[in-house]
Design a protein around this motif. Structure first.
Motif, mmCIF file in Angstrom:
data_model
loop_
_atom_site.group_PDB
_atom_site.id
_atom_site.type_symbol
_atom_site.label_atom_id
_atom_site.label_comp_id
_atom_site.label_asym_id
_atom_site.label_seq_id
_atom_site.Cartn_x
_atom_site.Cartn_y
_atom_site.Cartn_z
ATOM 1 N N ALA A 98 0.834 -1.205 0.000
ATOM 2 C CA ALA A 98 0.000 0.000 0.000
ATOM 3 C C ALA A 98 0.869 1.255 0.000
ATOM 4 O O ALA A 98 0.563 2.240 -0.688
ATOM 5 N N PHE A 99 1.958 1.229 0.789
ATOM 6 C CA PHE A 99 2.846 2.388 0.825
ATOM 7 C C PHE A 99 3.502 2.607 -0.528
ATOM 8 O O PHE A 99 3.626 3.744 -0.989
ATOM 9 N N LEU A 100 3.921 1.522 -1.162
ATOM 10 C CA LEU A 100 4.574 1.650 -2.474
ATOM 11 C C LEU A 100 3.595 2.188 -3.511
ATOM 12 O O LEU A 100 3.984 2.998 -4.370
ATOM 13 N N PRO A 105 9.774 8.607 3.107
ATOM 14 C CA PRO A 105 9.940 8.386 4.541
ATOM 15 C C PRO A 105 10.758 7.122 4.807
ATOM 16 O O PRO A 105 10.463 6.059 4.250
ATOM 17 N N LEU A 106 11.783 7.258 5.624
ATOM 18 C CA LEU A 106 12.692 6.152 5.890
ATOM 19 C C LEU A 106 12.644 5.769 7.363
ATOM 20 O O LEU A 106 12.528 6.617 8.239
ATOM 21 N N LEU A 107 12.761 4.482 7.612
ATOM 22 C CA LEU A 107 12.767 3.935 8.965
ATOM 23 C C LEU A 107 14.169 3.419 9.270
ATOM 24 O O LEU A 107 14.705 2.588 8.531
ATOM 25 N N GLY A 108 14.765 3.917 10.331
ATOM 26 C CA GLY A 108 16.118 3.530 10.699
ATOM 27 C C GLY A 108 16.140 2.582 11.885
ATOM 28 O O GLY A 108 15.168 2.461 12.625
ATOM 29 N N ILE A 109 17.278 1.903 12.051
ATOM 30 C CA ILE A 109 17.468 0.966 13.155
ATOM 31 C C ILE A 109 18.786 1.298 13.840
ATOM 32 O O ILE A 109 19.818 1.381 13.180
ATOM 33 N N GLU A 110 18.727 1.530 15.146
ATOM 34 C CA GLU A 110 19.923 1.848 15.919
ATOM 35 C C GLU A 110 20.189 0.716 16.895
ATOM 36 O O GLU A 110 19.488 0.561 17.894
ATOM 37 N N TRP A 111 21.199 -0.064 16.612
ATOM 38 C CA TRP A 111 21.511 -1.226 17.435
ATOM 39 C C TRP A 111 22.188 -0.836 18.743
ATOM 40 O O TRP A 111 22.680 0.277 18.900
ATOM 41 N N ASP A 112 22.233 -1.813 19.636
ATOM 42 C CA ASP A 112 22.978 -1.673 20.877
ATOM 43 C C ASP A 112 24.411 -1.253 20.559
ATOM 44 O O ASP A 112 25.034 -1.767 19.621
ATOM 45 N N ARG A 113 24.953 -0.346 21.344
ATOM 46 C CA ARG A 113 26.298 0.174 21.074
ATOM 47 C C ARG A 113 27.376 -0.886 21.202
ATOM 48 O O ARG A 113 28.511 -0.695 20.758
ATOM 49 N N ASP A 114 27.061 -2.053 21.805
ATOM 50 C CA ASP A 114 28.037 -3.134 21.909
ATOM 51 C C ASP A 114 28.244 -3.844 20.575
ATOM 52 O O ASP A 114 29.177 -4.625 20.417
ATOM 53 N N HIS A 115 27.330 -3.622 19.625
ATOM 54 C CA HIS A 115 27.434 -4.247 18.314
ATOM 55 C C HIS A 115 27.929 -3.245 17.285
ATOM 56 O O HIS A 115 27.680 -2.047 17.402
ATOM 57 N N ASP A 119 7.840 -3.877 11.628
ATOM 58 C CA ASP A 119 6.397 -3.767 11.848
ATOM 59 C C ASP A 119 5.876 -2.396 11.401
ATOM 60 O O ASP A 119 4.768 -2.284 10.862
ATOM 61 N N ALA A 120 6.678 -1.350 11.632
ATOM 62 C CA ALA A 120 6.276 -0.016 11.178
ATOM 63 C C ALA A 120 6.173 0.032 9.661
ATOM 64 O O ALA A 120 5.272 0.657 9.102
ATOM 65 N N ALA A 121 7.095 -0.634 8.976
ATOM 66 C CA ALA A 121 7.036 -0.688 7.516
ATOM 67 C C ALA A 121 5.800 -1.452 7.052
ATOM 68 O O ALA A 121 5.126 -1.045 6.095
ATOM 69 N N ILE A 122 5.498 -2.550 7.712
ATOM 70 C CA ILE A 122 4.288 -3.322 7.371
ATOM 71 C C ILE A 122 3.049 -2.454 7.525
ATOM 72 O O ILE A 122 2.096 -2.557 6.737
ATOM 73 N N ARG A 170 4.478 2.883 7.238
ATOM 74 C CA ARG A 170 5.139 4.090 7.735
ATOM 75 C C ARG A 170 6.347 4.513 6.909
ATOM 76 O O ARG A 170 6.865 5.599 7.115
ATOM 77 N N GLY A 171 6.813 3.667 5.991
ATOM 78 C CA GLY A 171 7.952 4.046 5.170
ATOM 79 C C GLY A 171 8.750 2.842 4.728
ATOM 80 O O GLY A 171 8.311 1.693 4.850
ATOM 81 N N PHE A 172 9.935 3.127 4.190
ATOM 82 C CA PHE A 172 10.865 2.083 3.787
ATOM 83 C C PHE A 172 11.761 1.716 4.967
ATOM 84 O O PHE A 172 12.185 2.575 5.730
#
Length: 307
Positions: A171-173, A188-198, A232-235, A238-240
C-alpha cells in the motif's frame, strides 16, 4: 517510609532503562507504547521527579532518571534471575534457547514451531534477550547472538551473515511509487539503531553508497532500537525499512512487504550459535543444535541471493 511507585510503573521504567526506548519496552512487556508512556508518567508523578526528557526524536533518561535506574536495576535483575531459576527447576528436562529479541520473533520462533511439531516429546523454551547470558549458570542451554560477543562463550559456531534490503508495504509503495532506486531516499525512511556493543547495522547512507548516490543525512528519519519494531512499522505503511532478509522472508512471502529494488548490503558481522556443553547431554539437545545449523545454512544462501 516513602511510598513506592506502582510495580507496573517500575517495571516499565526498568525496561525503558535497559532497552533505551518506549517501543522496545512495549515489545518486551507485550503492551502498547502508549501504555508504557502512561506507566512512566505514573512513576514520575509518584516520585515528583522528571525521569525522562525528549532530545529530538529520542526520549532519554534525565540525570535523576539515571540515578534512579542504577538503584532499581539490581533488584529487577535479581527478580528476573529468580523467575528464570524457578522456570528452569519446573522444566528441568527441557531445552532453553536464548536469542536476540528481533531474531527470535522474526526468524527463529516460526521455524522452531515446525521443529517442535516434528519432535512432540521435546520441551523447548525460547527467550528473547538482548543481554548475554551465562550459559549453564543462567539455566540457558543455547544462545544465538551476533558479532564480537561470540568471544564470551567456550563452545560456538558461526551460523550465517545476513544482508539488508529496502522494503515497504504494498500500500505504501502504491501511494509512494519509485521509478529508480535513488527515489527511495526521498521517501519516509525507517532507521534501526543497534545496541552500542554491536557494530552498527547498515544505514540508509550505506545503502546510498551501494547504489552510487550521495550519503544521506538522517534528518526526518524515524529510528527504532529493535529491528522487529522497524519492520512492523514498515508493514503498517510508515515508510521504507532496511530490513534483514532473515527477518522479513515470511512477510515477503505473505505479501505484507515488497522489495521494489533488490539491492542488498551485507551486515558487518555474523550471527553465531553458542551452547553449554551439558546441553548436548540432554534429550534432543544434539538434534536441536544440528537443526539450527541446518536452517542457518539455508538462510545464508537466501540472504546472499544464492539459489
Amino acid at each position: 517510609m516513602a511510598k513506592l511507585p506502582p510495580l507496573k510503573a517500575l517495571q516499565a521504567f526498568d525496561a525503558f532503562g535497559r532497552l533505551g526506548s518506549v517501543a522496545g519496552a512495549a515489545a518486551e512487556l507485550g503492551v502498547t507504547p502508549g501504555a508504557i508512556s502512561q506507566q512512566l508518567r505514573k512513576a514520575e508523578e509518584s516520585l515528583n521527579l522528571r525521569l525522562l526528557e525528549r532530545r529530538g526524536n529520542h526520549v532519554e533518561l534525565t540525570s535523576w532518571g539515571r540515578i534512579y535506574y542504577s538503584e532499581i536495576r539490581p533488584a529487577f535483575e535479581q527478580l528476573r534471575h529468580a523467575q528464570e531459576k524457578l522456570n528452569r527447576i519446573r522444566s528441568t528436562s527441557g531445552i532453553v534457547i536464548s536469542c536476540l529479541p528481533s531474531l527470535a520473533g522474526k526468524w527463529l520462533a516460526p521455524r522452531l514451531a515446525d521443529w517442535q511439531m516434528s519432535h512432540p516429546d521435546a520441551n523447548v523454551r525460547l527467550l528473547g534477550k538482548g543481554s548475554e547470558p551465562q550459559l549453564g549458570e543462567d539455566s540457558i542451554d543455547f544462545r544465538i547472538s551476533y558479532g564480537d560477543r561470540i568471544r564470551e562463550y567456550d563452545h560456538y559456531i558461526e551460523i550465517f551473515t545476513d544482508w539488508v534490503v529496502p522494503a515497504c508495504s504494498p500500500a505504501f509503495l502504491k501511494a509512494n511509487p519509485v521509478a529508480k532506486p535513488i527515489d527511495i531516499l526521498a521517501k519516509p525512511l525507517l532507521g534501526i539503531e543497534w545496541d552500542r556493543d554491536h557494530k552498527a547495522a547498515p544505514t540508509w547512507s550505506d545503502w546510498a553508497v551501494r547504489i552510487g548516490a550521495e550519503p544521506r543525512m538522517t534528518r526526518g528519519e524515524m529510528a527504532f532500537s529493535l529491528s522487529s519494531s522497524a519492520i512492523d512499522a514498515a508493514i503498517n505503511g510508515r515508510g521504507f525499512v532496511l530490513a534483514q532478509i532473515a527477518m522479513v522472508a515470511d512477510d515477503l512471502e505473505a505479501g505484507r512487504l515488497v522489495v521494489p529494488f533488490d539491492l542488498r548490503v551485507k551486515l558487518p558481522q555474523a550471527y553465531f550459535l553458542a551452547w553449554d556443553r551439558a546441553a548436548l547431554s540432554k534429550p534432543f539437545g544434539p538434534d536441536l543444535r544440528a537443526w539450527i545449523i541446518s536452517i542457518s545454512k539455508s538462510q545464508s544462501a537466501a540472504s546472499t541471493g544464492v539459489s
